[in-house]
Write an enzyme that holds these catalytic residues in place. Sequence first.
Site, PDB file in Angstrom:
ATOM      1  N   ASP A 252     -15.352  26.549 -27.991  1.00 44.75           N
ATOM      2  CA  ASP A 252     -14.876  26.455 -29.652  1.00 44.75           C
ATOM      3  C   ASP A 252     -14.697  27.712 -30.345  1.00 44.75           C
ATOM      4  O   ASP A 252     -13.820  27.800 -30.950  1.00 44.75           O
ATOM      5  CB  ASP A 252     -15.759  25.352 -30.253  1.00 44.75           C
ATOM      6  CG  ASP A 252     -15.952  24.000 -29.566  1.00 44.75           C
ATOM      7  OD1 ASP A 252     -15.098  23.726 -28.939  1.00 44.75           O
ATOM      8  OD2 ASP A 252     -17.188  23.233 -29.619  1.00 44.75           O
ATOM      9  N   GLY A 287     -27.522  27.500 -30.901  1.00 38.93           N
ATOM     10  CA  GLY A 287     -26.610  26.447 -31.874  1.00 38.93           C
ATOM     11  C   GLY A 287     -25.153  26.905 -31.809  1.00 38.93           C
ATOM     12  O   GLY A 287     -24.809  27.660 -31.219  1.00 38.93           O
TER      13      GLY A 287
HETATM   14  N1  ADP Z   1     -22.759  34.311 -21.079  1.00 45.57           N
HETATM   15  C1  ADP Z   1     -21.734  34.875 -21.561  1.00 45.57           C
HETATM   16  N2  ADP Z   1     -21.700  36.222 -22.011  1.00 45.57           N
HETATM   17  C2  ADP Z   1     -20.554  36.549 -22.761  1.00 45.57           C
HETATM   18  N3  ADP Z   1     -19.441  35.734 -22.709  1.00 45.57           N
HETATM   19  C3  ADP Z   1     -19.324  34.493 -22.405  1.00 45.57           C
HETATM   20  C4  ADP Z   1     -20.628  34.125 -21.848  1.00 45.57           C
HETATM   21  N4  ADP Z   1     -20.344  32.593 -21.538  1.00 45.57           N
HETATM   22  C5  ADP Z   1     -19.057  32.275 -22.128  1.00 45.57           C
HETATM   23  N5  ADP Z   1     -18.479  33.262 -22.692  1.00 45.57           N
HETATM   24  C6  ADP Z   1     -17.090  33.524 -23.309  1.00 45.57           C
HETATM   25  O1  ADP Z   1     -16.900  32.499 -23.745  1.00 45.57           O
HETATM   26  C7  ADP Z   1     -15.528  31.877 -23.371  1.00 45.57           C
HETATM   27  C8  ADP Z   1     -15.589  30.336 -23.265  1.00 45.57           C
HETATM   28  O2  ADP Z   1     -16.658  29.955 -22.560  1.00 45.57           O
HETATM   29  P1  ADP Z   1     -16.495  28.762 -21.522  1.00 45.57           P
HETATM   30  O3  ADP Z   1     -17.877  28.440 -20.908  1.00 45.57           O
HETATM   31  O4  ADP Z   1     -15.465  28.883 -20.494  1.00 45.57           O
HETATM   32  O5  ADP Z   1     -16.121  27.590 -22.328  1.00 45.57           O
HETATM   33  P2  ADP Z   1     -16.692  26.010 -22.681  1.00 45.57           P
HETATM   34  O6  ADP Z   1     -17.676  26.260 -23.733  1.00 45.57           O
HETATM   35  O7  ADP Z   1     -15.465  25.300 -23.047  1.00 45.57           O
HETATM   36  O8  ADP Z   1     -17.278  25.528 -21.323  1.00 45.57           O
HETATM   37  C9  ADP Z   1     -15.303  32.623 -21.975  1.00 45.57           C
HETATM   38  O9  ADP Z   1     -14.183  32.935 -21.502  1.00 45.57           O
HETATM   39  C10 ADP Z   1     -16.120  33.936 -22.050  1.00 45.57           C
HETATM   40  O10 ADP Z   1     -15.350  34.724 -22.778  1.00 45.57           O
END
Ligand code: ADP
Length: 307
Positions: A252, A287
């Site tokens: 989001d 959160g």
């Molecule tokens: N552990 C993490 N460390 C750094 N960036 C993260 C991490 N987890 C997610 N992100 C960032 O957040 C973006 C969205 O996360 P994602 O898990 O793919 O979306 P969703 O919340 O819709 O499942 C990723 O493309 C990445 O850039």
Amino acid sequence: MYNKVVVIGSLNYDVCLKLERLPEEGETNFADSVEYCSGGKGANQAVQAAKLGLPVYMAGCIGEDASGDFLKKTVEGYGVRTDYLKRVPGNSGMSVAQSLYDGGIRASVVRGANDCVTRADIDALGDVIDSETIVVFQLEIPLDTIIYAIDECRKKNAYIILNGAPAAALPEETLKKLDLFIVNEVEASFYGNTQIDSEETAVREILKMSKRLGTAIIFTLGKAGSVVCAGQKTQFVPSRKVQAVESTGAGDSFIGGLCYGIVKQMDLFEAGRFATCCSARTVCKTGGQPAMPTLEEVMEIYRGENG
Ligand SMILES: Nc1ncnc2c1ncn2[C@@H]1O[C@H](COP(=O)(O)OP(=O)(O)O)[C@@H](O)[C@H]1O
Ligand SMILES: [Mg+2]
């Protein structure tokens, strides 16, 4: 070109219990703590865009209950305009999660008022949607309303973003009307009808899907990063290395960040890098909405690599 954001989507009152273990069938056990949060994919995306300083309207429905008051007040506190938030009889949308210390989580969502967003509510948006508006959808309100709204937004030449989450079957003609389709790897596997679990499979499938739909697409791949496909070009955007504590709202936050990039006339690849910095900050705090960064906080890490 684009000067404001209208999010048409969900607001949920999220209740999160922290506990040692799940209760057995027929058992009632004690949880250690409870947190109440303003959530829902729609509200989260609106809040991130507003925290970055964009003018944002949240359109959707809340119930005539106390959580409806809380949801409205909370998003307003972040600067989101609620002129098009409608109160309906009954309960607001809600989720209850049981979260274990080992990271395991189980949750159930009540659609509640989110199920009451109608075509008439879209019509009521009137002139607030025009050719200088970015409209953002997710799939937590009725699909019939979304399909209708995308048609209406297309006629007005707005920039249309659909976050296809949670994954649901949509007519191909609707997807073809989007400017940008964005999904995570689980949803991408659903829409692409094939397992997408690596940079390699993502890059291969995104180009296929983009050719088929004729729209720009982003697949987010959790902590690996994301793949952006626009104008037949595909780029992998690695995530920022951070001390992540919780991934709530990562996707989001990414979408709120994309809106900022589009308003600032970045190309989609640059907007993806900016959005990556938003998510990186979000996962460093617990959160959803409270964890999302302000523009200043994003700039601290975005400037680091982008001058
Ligand atoms: N552990 C993490 N460390 C750094 N960036 C993260 C991490 N987890 C997610 N992100 C960032 O957040 C973006 C969205 O996360 P994602 O898990 O793919 O979306 P969703 O919340 O819709 O499942 C990723 O493309 C990445 O850039
Ligand atoms: Mg994820």
